[in-house]
Design a protein around this motif. Structure first.
Motif, mmCIF file in Angstrom:
data_model
loop_
_atom_site.group_PDB
_atom_site.id
_atom_site.type_symbol
_atom_site.label_atom_id
_atom_site.label_comp_id
_atom_site.label_asym_id
_atom_site.label_seq_id
_atom_site.Cartn_x
_atom_site.Cartn_y
_atom_site.Cartn_z
ATOM 1 N N TRP A 135 0.786 -1.224 0.000
ATOM 2 C CA TRP A 135 0.000 0.000 0.000
ATOM 3 C C TRP A 135 0.825 1.284 0.000
ATOM 4 O O TRP A 135 0.279 2.378 0.012
ATOM 5 C CB TRP A 135 -0.950 0.010 1.207
ATOM 6 N N ASP A 187 2.599 2.879 -2.275
ATOM 7 C CA ASP A 187 2.405 3.789 -3.410
ATOM 8 C C ASP A 187 1.051 4.487 -3.374
ATOM 9 O O ASP A 187 0.850 5.475 -4.075
ATOM 10 C CB ASP A 187 2.560 3.036 -4.739
ATOM 11 N N LYS A 188 0.140 3.981 -2.559
ATOM 12 C CA LYS A 188 -1.188 4.599 -2.413
ATOM 13 C C LYS A 188 -1.246 5.497 -1.176
ATOM 14 O O LYS A 188 -2.300 6.064 -0.874
ATOM 15 C CB LYS A 188 -2.259 3.517 -2.319
ATOM 16 N N THR A 189 -0.133 5.608 -0.473
ATOM 17 C CA THR A 189 -0.059 6.450 0.720
ATOM 18 C C THR A 189 1.023 7.494 0.473
ATOM 19 O O THR A 189 2.166 7.349 0.897
ATOM 20 C CB THR A 189 0.266 5.600 1.967
ATOM 21 N N THR A 190 0.627 8.545 -0.230
ATOM 22 C CA THR A 190 1.610 9.546 -0.649
ATOM 23 C C THR A 190 1.390 10.915 -0.015
ATOM 24 O O THR A 190 2.237 11.795 -0.137
ATOM 25 C CB THR A 190 1.594 9.700 -2.179
ATOM 26 N N ASP A 232 -4.162 10.470 2.767
ATOM 27 C CA ASP A 232 -4.224 9.010 2.623
ATOM 28 C C ASP A 232 -4.161 8.332 3.988
ATOM 29 O O ASP A 232 -4.884 7.365 4.250
ATOM 30 C CB ASP A 232 -3.080 8.502 1.733
#
Length: 181
Positions: free
Chosen positions: A40, A42-45, A49
């Motif tokens: 995860w 790359d989805k927590t930038t 997020d």
């Protein structure tokens, strides 16, 4: 609010929205370290997020379906751990965890997993706890192995990790086994 003191240095606290910046900063500063095993990153930038993740955790807790905590070591948030899901019908909890870069080697995660296992059996009256880890993630696999969990098998291509699948080793322990130790 759930707070569980493990020892003088380590405690678990139910994750809260006010933890958002500290959890995001820990994630961001540990990005390369965590990316090897967690899908995860790359989805927590951005901070938003992490806020969304915490809201999902709090909803899961309110619905009695999960319980995620921040790991506090010497008054600093160093990771996240908890029951990713709880199957009340079958009385099984699934423990997940991650520790920020530079915090390994202090026994923090073994203490955390032991405390979560104790709590699940003694306070929640569950029958089984399960921990899964990528087959090549030896540090993560060492936690259930040190605690006496039984290796129950391997799930092939269990998780897509950015550009490849990884197999997971499944570890489990029953209440009767834990209490008999």
């Amino acid at each position: 609010m759930f707070i569980h003191k493990i020892d003088e240095d380590v405690s678990l606290k139910l994750i809260e929205l006010s933890d958002d910046e500290r959890v995001f900063d820990l994630t961001n500063n540990s990005r390369d370290h965590l990316r090897a095993w967690l899908p995860w990153l790359d989805k927590t930038t951005k901070l938003e997020d992490t806020k969304e993740f915490i809201k999902i955790c709090l909803n899961g807790f309110a619905e009695n379906k999960s319980m995620n905590t921040v790991i506090i070591f010497k008054e600093q948030i160093v990771g996240v751990a908890g029951y990713n899901s709880i199957d009340w019908e079958n009385r099984i909890a699934y423990i997940g965890y991650w520790l920020g870069k530079g915090h390994q080697g202090n026994g923090i995660m073994t203490k955390t997993a032991r405390a979560l296992t104790d709590y699940a059996f003694n306070d929640l009256n569950l029958n089984k706890i399960e921990i899964r880890a990528a087959i090549e993630n030896k540090k993560s696999r060492g936690i259930p192995e040190r605690l006496g969990y039984v290796k129950e098998g391997v799930i092939r291509q269990s998780e897509w990790l950015y550009d490849h699948y990884v197999d997971h080793v499944v570890y489990g322990i029953l209440a009767e086994e834990w209490k008999g130790k």
